[in-house]
Design a protein around this motif. Structure first.
Motif, PDB file in Angstrom:
ATOM      1  N   ALA A   1       0.827  -1.206   0.000  1.00 44.81           N
ATOM      2  CA  ALA A   1       0.000   0.000   0.000  1.00 44.81           C
ATOM      3  C   ALA A   1       0.865   1.262   0.000  1.00 44.81           C
ATOM      4  N   ILE A   2       1.981   1.224   0.719  1.00 44.66           N
ATOM      5  CA  ILE A   2       2.855   2.396   0.789  1.00 44.66           C
ATOM      6  C   ILE A   2       3.521   2.644  -0.557  1.00 44.66           C
ATOM      7  N   GLN A   3       3.972   1.583  -1.211  1.00 42.45           N
ATOM      8  CA  GLN A   3       4.577   1.751  -2.538  1.00 42.45           C
ATOM      9  C   GLN A   3       3.556   2.288  -3.534  1.00 42.45           C
ATOM     10  N   HIS A   4       2.293   1.953  -3.319  1.00 45.18           N
ATOM     11  CA  HIS A   4       1.247   2.471  -4.218  1.00 45.18           C
ATOM     12  C   HIS A   4       1.084   3.979  -4.050  1.00 45.18           C
ATOM     13  N   VAL A   5       0.995   4.472  -2.818  1.00 41.13           N
ATOM     14  CA  VAL A   5       0.797   5.913  -2.613  1.00 41.13           C
ATOM     15  C   VAL A   5       2.042   6.705  -2.989  1.00 41.13           C
ATOM     16  N   LEU A   6       3.208   6.072  -2.916  1.00 45.02           N
ATOM     17  CA  LEU A   6       4.431   6.783  -3.302  1.00 45.02           C
ATOM     18  C   LEU A   6       4.460   7.094  -4.798  1.00 45.02           C
ATOM     19  N   LYS A   7       3.654   6.381  -5.580  1.00 40.90           N
ATOM     20  CA  LYS A   7       3.600   6.638  -7.018  1.00 40.90           C
ATOM     21  C   LYS A   7       2.729   7.835  -7.367  1.00 40.90           C
ATOM     22  N   TYR A   8       1.974   8.346  -6.401  1.00 40.03           N
ATOM     23  CA  TYR A   8       1.091   9.490  -6.674  1.00 40.03           C
ATOM     24  C   TYR A   8       1.911  10.751  -6.933  1.00 40.03           C
ATOM     25  N   LYS A   9       1.476  11.544  -7.922  1.00 37.00           N
ATOM     26  CA  LYS A   9       2.164  12.780  -8.287  1.00 37.00           C
ATOM     27  C   LYS A   9       1.226  13.967  -8.089  1.00 37.00           C
ATOM     28  N   PRO A  10       1.466  14.796  -7.081  1.00 39.37           N
ATOM     29  CA  PRO A  10       0.629  15.984  -6.874  1.00 39.37           C
ATOM     30  C   PRO A  10       0.898  17.054  -7.926  1.00 39.37           C
ATOM     31  N   TRP A  11       0.171  18.142  -7.856  1.00 39.77           N
ATOM     32  CA  TRP A  11       0.220  19.168  -8.903  1.00 39.77           C
ATOM     33  C   TRP A  11       1.591  19.823  -9.005  1.00 39.77           C
ATOM     34  N   TRP A  12       2.308  19.921  -7.886  1.00 40.56           N
ATOM     35  CA  TRP A  12       3.596  20.632  -7.945  1.00 40.56           C
ATOM     36  C   TRP A  12       4.677  19.837  -8.684  1.00 40.56           C
ATOM     37  N   VAL A  13       4.492  18.545  -8.859  1.00 40.65           N
ATOM     38  CA  VAL A  13       5.482  17.768  -9.600  1.00 40.65           C
ATOM     39  C   VAL A  13       5.481  18.181 -11.072  1.00 40.65           C
TER      40      VAL A  13
END
Length: 609
Positions: free
Chosen positions: A208-220
């Protein structure tokens, strides 16, 4: 009067101001602009004064228009210096002029504010120098001696809000607790809250942690665009090109009251470090929830930020990172060191994007706290002031802060929670368990293999035995001496191996006939019926008698039910050869031939010879 909604844009030669005034009379409006000042009035809307970041002129090129469908005025004003870039047009709060006092002389006057601002901009601040916190005298316990909040400008707030205290911050009685004592209590609470089992569970089972680490917020994406543009043009660009404010965020900015902050060097240092701490907590919240807000968002931000939760005043960047890392590993649902490093890299990107990106994040935090009943106090203590203050600082100050943050290293050993030792011990245990499982699997396979081999050997032995018996039977039928006579010994041995001397099938089938009852005469008849020579029959009889003996019936055999009383009464009289004189006793004939089982013969005659 109502302050209208407005926004500002620019091109190389003109400044464009768009003012939203629905239900106003387009024929009755006034516009005033000169130098850096701009004013607008259209009943009931009044934009009292905007302080522009550059100068504008009135030279005949100015133009205004009104859109009746949208209810907006669009005013284009020429710049005094064509091509000049006006910085901070998104900082709406800083553009609104502060309210003036009606008296001729203000009650509190900010002396040499512009000179102090320029001095701050020119000063190269060493972010790595650890400063000693101010020590209060032990003789007085006035609440003013233990301040907190933005720039340590507040005190006595929690004395009036005791009911909301426990739901907002972790420290008790902050007005009477000095800064060093707050830090000591925080470290003790974090050490007590740390759970090795929870940490190791997230360390090994991190899907689950590796999954959320793939998320890219707007500032990326905004940071990638800014980096690519700077690489192409070899020039720095303001973040307003990549950061866009929503209408709700613009409304928030218009509601803030513009004001100035009198901060000394130590206070400014605390403010910058507190900003890093708050942004780290916000980046963690955005990452683990993948940009969505929930009821735990407010708790995550204030719990992970020691600035908000313990009213901490940091003295160096490394202390900020260590505090944030320890709290990530102690409090939230996901406790993984990878989330600490991810929040650190996100914070660096936000600072590199400039104050517009920082302001956008602060506005989001302000909205989250505003929707949470007890957390609104933190807006009054920190976030609102941060939103106003950030609009007035230079982006290059934030760029220097991001560079210092990027150079600061953070490892698991800095957490002082023995993380590396826990991981090493857990890995050893896991390797031992895997070795035991592998050994058990091999043993099971070997056992199954041995059982299979045993079964195969038994089958082959049975097949070999059947073939041997068949060959023995053939040899018995064809075994003769050279002179045509039968070999008595060979025949006797074959007879013993192939068939028992006495048939016990009757007893096994449960018939009334006494299958074990036999007489010497019956034996003789059986032998004579074999159509053998007389001499051979006598030799076989003698051999048979030599391997038989009479014995008394063992105790318990009658109760075992070998021969019932009814069978005894209905039994056929014994042939001659059994003598009388032993009434009530039974004799058993025991066959000791090895190939045949142990057989017992009983007689029904009352007299025994």
């Amino acid at each position: 009067m109502i302050t209208p909604a407005f926004e500002l844009t620019q091109d190389p030669d003109f400044l464009t101001i768009i003012i939203r005034v629905p239900y106003a009379r387009p024929s009755e409006f006034d516009v005033y602009f000169e130098g850096e000042d701009f004013k607008f009035y259209a009943k009931p809307y009044f934009l009292r004064q905007l302080t522009l970041p550059g100068r504008i002129v009135e030279d005949g090129r100015e133009k205004a228009s009104y859109n009746t469908d949208e209810g907006t005025f669009t005013i284009r004003l020429p710049k005094e210096i064509p091509g000049q870039y006006f910085e901070g047009l998104d900082m709406l709060t800083s553009l609104l002029a502060p309210k003036k006092s009606r008296s001729a002389k203000p009650l509190v006057e900010e002396i040499a504010a512009s000179a102090e601002l320029s001095e701050e901009e020119e000063e190269e601040f060493d972010w790595e120098i650890e400063q000693t916190p101010y020590e209060e005298s032990s003789g007085s316990f006035s609440p003013l001696q233990h301040p907190y909040g933005f720039g340590n400008l507040r005190s006595g707030v929690f004395q009036r809000l005791q009911d909301e205290l426990s739901d907002v911050i972790d420290i008790k009685d902050p007005d009477q607790t000095p800064a060093d004592e707050r830090r000591r209590r925080r470290l003790v609470a974090e050490a007590a809250k740390f759970e090795p089992d929870h940490y190791l569970a997230d360390f090994f089972e991190d899907e689950a942690i590796q999954h959320v680490l793939k998320y890219k917020p707007w500032w990326v994406d905004a940071h990638k665009k800014m980096t690519a543009l700077q690489r192409e043009s070899h020039q720095e660009h303001d973040s307003h090109t990549f950061v866009v404010f929503s209408e709700g965020e613009r409304e928030q900015l218009r509601k803030f009251t513009n004001k100035s902050y009198l901060l000394d060097k130590r206070s400014r240092h605390h403010v910058y470090l507190g900003l890093i701490d708050i942004l780290l907590a916000y980046c963690y919240e955005i990452c683990v929830n993948e940009g969505d807000k929930n009821v735990e968002s407010s708790w995550n931000i204030r719990k992970l930020s020691a600035t908000l939760c313990w009213l901490e005043s940091f003295t160096c960047i490394h202390d900020v990172l260590v505090s944030f890392g320890r709290r990530v590993l102690c409090y939230p649902l996901y406790r993984h060191f990878g989330l600490v490093t991810r929040a650190l890299s996100d914070t660096v990107m936000i600072l590199q994007l400039g104050k517009a990106a920082v302001l956008k994040c602060l506005l989001d935090i302000h909205k989250i706290f505003l929707e949470s009943d007890p957390a609104y106090i933190l807006n009054d203590l920190f976030i609102t002031d941060y939103c106003i203050w950030i609009q007035k600082i230079k982006s290059k100050k934030l760029a220097a802060l991001s560079e210092a943050l990027q150079k600061t290293t953070l490892t698991k050993s800095h957490m002082r929670l023995e993380l590396e030792e826990l991981e090493a011990a857990a890995v050893l245990v896991q390797e031992e368990e895997n070795a035991l499982k592998a050994a058990g699997t091999v043993s099971k396979q070997q056992l199954l293999s041995s059982e299979s081999e045993t079964s195969d050997s038994e089958e082959s032995s049975s097949t070999s035995s059947s073939e041997t018996e068949g060959s023995d039977s053939d040899e018995q039928e064809s075994s003769t001496s050279e002179d045509g006579e039968i070999n008595p010994f060979q025949g006797t041995l074959q007879e013993e191996r192939t068939a028992p001397l006495i048939d016990c099938n009757g007893l096994r089938q449960g018939t009334n006939t006494s299958a074990l009852e036999v007489s010497e005469e019956k034996s003789k008849v059986s032998l004579q019926s074999a159509s053998l020579p007389g001499k051979l029959i006598e030799e076989l009889e003698m051999q048979m008698h030599s391997v038989m003996r009479l014995s008394e019936q063992p105790e318990g055999l009658a109760t075992a039910g070998c021969i019932s009383q009814e069978q005894e009464e209905n039994s056929v009289p014994e042939p001659d050869g059994f003598s009388e004189g032993t009434a009530g006793k039974r004799s058993f004939l025991e066959v000791s031939s090895k190939p045949n089982p142990l057989l017992f013969l009983c007689s029904t005659n009352e007299d025994e010879n």
